[in-house]
Design an enzyme around this catalytic site. Structure first.
Site, PDB file in Angstrom:
ATOM      1  NE  ARG A 159       4.530  18.943 -10.452  1.00 38.18           N
ATOM      2  CZ  ARG A 159       4.267  18.915 -11.745  1.00 38.18           C
ATOM      3  NH1 ARG A 159       5.098  19.454 -12.573  1.00 38.18           N
ATOM      4  NH2 ARG A 159       3.172  18.350 -12.189  1.00 38.18           N
ATOM      5  CG  HIS A 211      -3.850  -0.415  -2.984  1.00 41.30           C
ATOM      6  ND1 HIS A 211      -4.204   0.890  -2.688  1.00 41.30           N
ATOM      7  CD2 HIS A 211      -5.007  -1.078  -3.208  1.00 41.30           C
ATOM      8  CE1 HIS A 211      -5.515   1.002  -2.745  1.00 41.30           C
ATOM      9  NE2 HIS A 211      -6.032  -0.171  -3.059  1.00 41.30           N
TER      10      HIS A 211
HETATM   11  C1  GAR Z   1      -1.492   0.659   4.945  1.00 37.06           C
HETATM   12  O1  GAR Z   1      -2.603  -0.194   5.037  1.00 37.06           O
HETATM   13  C2  GAR Z   1      -1.167   0.933   3.483  1.00 37.06           C
HETATM   14  O2  GAR Z   1      -1.340  -0.178   2.653  1.00 37.06           O
HETATM   15  C3  GAR Z   1      -2.182   1.999   3.165  1.00 37.06           C
HETATM   16  O3  GAR Z   1      -2.241   2.814   4.319  1.00 37.06           O
HETATM   17  C4  GAR Z   1      -1.853   2.057   5.471  1.00 37.06           C
HETATM   18  C5  GAR Z   1      -0.666   2.751   6.121  1.00 37.06           C
HETATM   19  O4  GAR Z   1      -0.310   2.146   7.322  1.00 37.06           O
HETATM   20  N1  GAR Z   1      -1.780   2.716   1.995  1.00 37.06           N
HETATM   21  C6  GAR Z   1      -2.646   3.216   1.125  1.00 37.06           C
HETATM   22  O5  GAR Z   1      -3.843   3.131   1.245  1.00 37.06           O
HETATM   23  C7  GAR Z   1      -2.018   3.913  -0.078  1.00 37.06           C
HETATM   24  N2  GAR Z   1      -2.937   3.942  -1.173  1.00 37.06           N
HETATM   25  P1  GAR Z   1       1.130   2.322   7.962  1.00 37.06           P
HETATM   26  O6  GAR Z   1       1.444   3.824   8.012  1.00 37.06           O
HETATM   27  O7  GAR Z   1       0.969   1.753   9.342  1.00 37.06           O
HETATM   28  O8  GAR Z   1       2.122   1.562   7.121  1.00 37.06           O
END
Ligand code: GAR
Length: 207
Positions: A68, A111
């Protein structure tokens, strides 16, 4: 003059989605400003991207034994900066139901799959693409959605499909989904939310 909507971006890693947001300020993103970046990882390259773009970046430590305190520290920073919207851009922690309910329809997340496929607890980063390849889907994509208390369960704002190709590895597929979907959708979705907040504010001021 009405206050322009303000966003904070929460990150945990490389920050390519953050970069897409920063690069689209002034063209795709016109109705509000990105004024704060918060990272739960001190070494996240995303913090360097914020610095280079002239946006304040803050490391807020996350301690599993006291989850938290991370949210309390974030709330303080968000209030200080007058933040209206939180963008989760490669943010790998799950926020508490209590926090999320306070920010109803004010938090968006990107996502890397077509929700409701390959989403929910445990589906993040490369794991999502590995699961899509293991399943053998021929089409995947990305989703931007509002965040509620159910992991990846909030109202969908934008989605885009991306082909899975012969010989894809999780890394190759991740890159294609980012290039063809995430980096385009996230800035567009943020602009839609900024427009909605600006319109609500204008309507209130006329009352
Ligand atoms: C991205 O593909 C994003 O969609 C995913 O992690 C990657 C981060 O890349 N997020 C998740 O999986 C969240 N559930 P980045 O740091 O280069 O933006």
């Amino acid at each position: 003059m009405l206050k322009r909507p303000r966003a904070a971006v929460f990150v945990s890693g490389g920050g390519t989605n953050l970069q897409a947001l920063l690069d689209k300020r002034g063209n795709v993103i016109k109705s509000g400003d990105i004024v704060l970046v918060i990272s739960n990882k001190e070494s996240a390259f995303a913090l360097e991207r914020a610095k280079r773009a002239g946006v304040e970046g803050v490391y807020v430590p996350f301690d599993r034994s006291d989850p938290r305190s991370f949210e309390a520290e974030c709330e303080k920073l968000l209030a200080e900066k007058g933040i209206d919207v939180i963008v989760l851009a490669g943010f790998m922690l799950i926020l508490s139901a209590e926090f999320v309910e306070k920010w109803d329809h004010r938090i968006i997340n990107v996502h890397p799959a077509l929700i409701p496929s390959f989403c929910g607890k445990g589906f993040y980063g490369l794991r999502v693409h590995r699961a899509a390849l293991d399943y053998g889907v021929k089409v995947t994509g990305a989703t931007v959605h509002y965040v509620n208390a159910v992991a990846d369960g909030g109202e969908i704002i934008l989605q885009k499909a991306v082909d899975v190709l012969e010989g894809d590895t999780p890394e190759i597929l991740q890159r294609r989904v980012m290039e063809q979907a995430e980096w385009e959708l996230l800035p567009r979705a943020l602009e839609l939310v900024f427009e909605r907040i600006a319109a609500e504010r204008a309507e209130k001021s006329e009352e």
